[in-house]
Design a protein around this motif. Structure first.
Motif, PDB file in Angstrom:
ATOM      1  N   ASN A  79      39.330  38.840  37.052  1.00  0.00           N
ATOM      2  CA  ASN A  79      39.361  39.711  38.236  1.00  0.00           C
ATOM      3  C   ASN A  79      40.632  40.548  38.358  1.00  0.00           C
ATOM      4  O   ASN A  79      40.838  41.207  39.371  1.00  0.00           O
ATOM      5  CB  ASN A  79      39.207  38.860  39.498  1.00  0.00           C
ATOM      6  CG  ASN A  79      37.950  38.015  39.465  1.00  0.00           C
ATOM      7  OD1 ASN A  79      36.853  38.514  39.649  1.00  0.00           O
ATOM      8  ND2 ASN A  79      38.111  36.724  39.197  1.00  0.00           N
TER       9      ASN A  79
ATOM     10  N   LYS B 235      42.066  34.936  45.807  1.00  0.00           N
ATOM     11  CA  LYS B 235      41.137  35.768  46.588  1.00  0.00           C
ATOM     12  C   LYS B 235      41.266  35.514  48.084  1.00  0.00           C
ATOM     13  O   LYS B 235      41.268  36.453  48.882  1.00  0.00           O
ATOM     14  CB  LYS B 235      39.700  35.516  46.129  1.00  0.00           C
ATOM     15  CG  LYS B 235      39.396  36.092  44.754  1.00  0.00           C
ATOM     16  CD  LYS B 235      37.984  35.807  44.294  1.00  0.00           C
ATOM     17  CE  LYS B 235      36.991  36.735  44.945  1.00  0.00           C
ATOM     18  NZ  LYS B 235      35.636  36.589  44.363  1.00  0.00           N
TER      19      LYS B 235
ATOM     20  N   SER C 238      36.417  42.058  41.706  1.00  0.00           N
ATOM     21  CA  SER C 238      35.557  40.963  41.276  1.00  0.00           C
ATOM     22  C   SER C 238      34.892  41.283  39.939  1.00  0.00           C
ATOM     23  O   SER C 238      34.153  42.263  39.810  1.00  0.00           O
ATOM     24  CB  SER C 238      34.492  40.690  42.347  1.00  0.00           C
ATOM     25  OG  SER C 238      33.694  39.595  41.982  1.00  0.00           O
TER      26      SER C 238
END
Length: 276
Positions: free
Chosen positions: A10, A71, A26
């Motif tokens: 990512n 994330k 992503s």
């Protein structure tokens, strides 16, 4: 935009117009390698860090920490910038991500996270604490981990530090620790339990916070005339003595010198708090 280095599925490093950048999204690097083209549709965030050390640390974080930790940290940072309506210092991407990942791993292992400054953090950094509560809920939803309020306080500290465009949380910790020590001293000297939500408490905290920041940033203090100083010393003798103890603590613990005018102003705030 060609890939210079793949950090994980990512995140990649690219070189665009002579500037090295970290690009996140992503699956942006799934089945990709050096010199492949970055798919523009997958780009979610682009980072350009002028500080070489920060840039190196961020690369290391992206290469070594679990992606779900990265994330969720980035989600919290984006949410914080939206709520505060201001960009945060780039260091937050390193500091908060690293801290949060470590805290999550400790919680998984059954460690108890404690934060002795929680009451002061909640009072001093209200917006940041509310962001921390949002982060608590989001982490629970995304990772099924229930972080305690003590950890919410640490998240708030990191966000406040970045909001003030600082790179070290130590400055924020010093302010908060100093205020916590003052509250403890006032409670001890006057044999009272301070109510966190009282107006007098909030005013004392606000005054102490800005006074300490002036010391840190070497800014001038407001003056007070000698007659007023003597009146305060005479009429609020005990409060002034406590203010002197606070001044001594500041000098011993932090190496700063509080002017006499601050002794008087702090004494007035302490007196109002003691009366309440």
């Amino acid at each position: 935009m060609k890939i210079k280095k793949v950090l994980n599925n990512n995140a990649v490093i690219v070189n665009e117009d002579g500037t090295e950048k970290i690009v996140m999204g992503s699956g942006i690097a799934f089945q990709k390698k050096k010199n492949d083209i970055v798919p523009k549709a997958k780009i979610e965030k682009v980072f350009v860090m002028e500080d070489a050390l920060e840039y190196e640390k961020f690369q290391e974080i992206l290469s070594t920490l679990p992606m779900e930790h990265i994330k969720i940290a980035e989600e919290i940072i984006s949410y914080a910038e939206g709520v505060l309506m201001a960009p945060l210092n780039d260091h937050i991407h390193v500091a908060l991500t690293d801290h949060l990942s470590f805290a999550i791993e400790r919680l998984k292992q059954g460690y108890v996270i404690q934060n002795k400054l929680l009451a002061e953090i909640k009072a001093l950094y209200k917006k940041e604490y509310e962001i921390g509560l949002w982060a608590k809920q989001r982490i629970n939803e995304q990772m099924n981990i229930d972080i305690p309020e003590d950890e919410v306080g640490y998240i708030a500290l990191h966000i406040h530090t970045a909001k003030m465009n600082r790179t070290s949380v130590k400055t924020t910790l010093d302010v908060t620790t100093f205020i916590s020590d003052v509250v403890e001293l006032v409670e001890k000297e006057f044999k009272i339990k301070i109510k966190d939500q009282s107006v007098a408490y909030q005013r004392l905290l606000t005054h102490l916070r800005f006074a300490f920041q002036r010391l840190q940033e070497q800014e001038p203090f407001h003056e007070i005339d000698e007659e007023m100083l003597q009146v305060i010393k005479k009429n609020h003798k005990k409060a002034y003595q406590v203010a002197e103890k606070i001044s001594s603590m500041v000098k011993t613990d932090y190496g700063y010198e509080l002017p006499l005018s601050e002794h008087a102003y702090i004494a007035l705030h302490i007196q109002r708090l003691a009366e309440k």
